[in-house]
Design a protein around this motif. Structure first.
Motif, mmCIF file in Angstrom:
data_model
loop_
_atom_site.group_PDB
_atom_site.id
_atom_site.type_symbol
_atom_site.label_atom_id
_atom_site.label_comp_id
_atom_site.label_asym_id
_atom_site.label_seq_id
_atom_site.Cartn_x
_atom_site.Cartn_y
_atom_site.Cartn_z
ATOM 1 N N LEU A 5 0.906 -1.384 0.017
ATOM 2 C CA LEU A 5 0.099 0.137 0.054
ATOM 3 C C LEU A 5 1.006 1.258 -0.177
ATOM 4 O O LEU A 5 1.836 1.247 0.797
ATOM 5 N N HIS A 6 0.517 2.159 -0.854
ATOM 6 C CA HIS A 6 1.177 3.372 -0.766
ATOM 7 C C HIS A 6 0.610 4.283 0.713
ATOM 8 O O HIS A 6 -0.359 4.121 0.923
ATOM 9 N N ASP A 8 -0.749 7.166 0.930
ATOM 10 C CA ASP A 8 -2.096 7.578 0.718
ATOM 11 C C ASP A 8 -2.963 6.312 0.869
ATOM 12 O O ASP A 8 -4.249 6.572 1.521
ATOM 13 N N ASP A 9 -2.803 5.289 0.321
ATOM 14 C CA ASP A 9 -3.610 4.173 0.275
ATOM 15 C C ASP A 9 -3.875 3.755 1.634
ATOM 16 O O ASP A 9 -4.946 3.279 2.284
ATOM 17 N N TYR A 10 -2.785 3.801 2.439
ATOM 18 C CA TYR A 10 -2.683 3.276 3.702
ATOM 19 C C TYR A 10 -3.640 4.027 4.902
ATOM 20 O O TYR A 10 -4.253 3.361 5.425
ATOM 21 N N ALA A 12 -6.223 5.739 3.933
ATOM 22 C CA ALA A 12 -7.232 5.461 3.553
ATOM 23 C C ALA A 12 -7.904 4.379 3.912
ATOM 24 O O ALA A 12 -9.023 4.054 4.791
ATOM 25 N N PHE A 13 -7.094 3.200 4.099
ATOM 26 C CA PHE A 13 -7.352 2.018 4.703
ATOM 27 C C PHE A 13 -7.573 2.100 6.258
ATOM 28 O O PHE A 13 -8.375 1.465 6.731
#
Length: 103
Positions: A5-6, A8-10, A12-13
């Motif tokens: 996960l990048h 930003d993705d992390y 959001a996750f």
């Protein structure tokens, strides 16, 4: 296989997981406890340490917690939050076993 996960993705996750946990906690409290006499909060950390920290902060007389009741190799590999709390809490701990509806 690894999940990558990048940042930003992390973030959001992490937000989605926190939101889901809060929703589930709210539903559980509504279902099983009188809302007038219940308070709850969500904290992030190592479970047994956080449980003991909250108990100390609130001068809790007894800790009541659920347990999956793992035995054998699953217990050795995964450990037991309930067991660690019982050993380190310095107060009574009542464990309530979780039973799946299939049992």
């Amino acid at each position: 296989n690894r999940l990558r996960l990048h940042s930003d993705d992390y973030a959001a996750f992490e937000d989605k997981v926190e939101k889901l946990a809060l929703e589930q906690m709210h539903e559980t409290c509504k279902r099983y406890f009188n809302q007038k006499n219940t308070s709850w909060e969500m904290r992030v950390g190592i479970p047994f340490k956080v449980i003991i920290e909250v108990a100390n902060e609130n001068a809790v007389d007894m800790i009541i917690m659920g347990t999956h009741g793992r035995t054998g190799i699953a217990h050795v590999v995964l450990g037991s939050t309930a067991e660690r709390v019982m050993r380190k809490a310095g107060r009574p701990v009542l464990t309530v076993p979780w039973r799946d509806k299939a049992d």
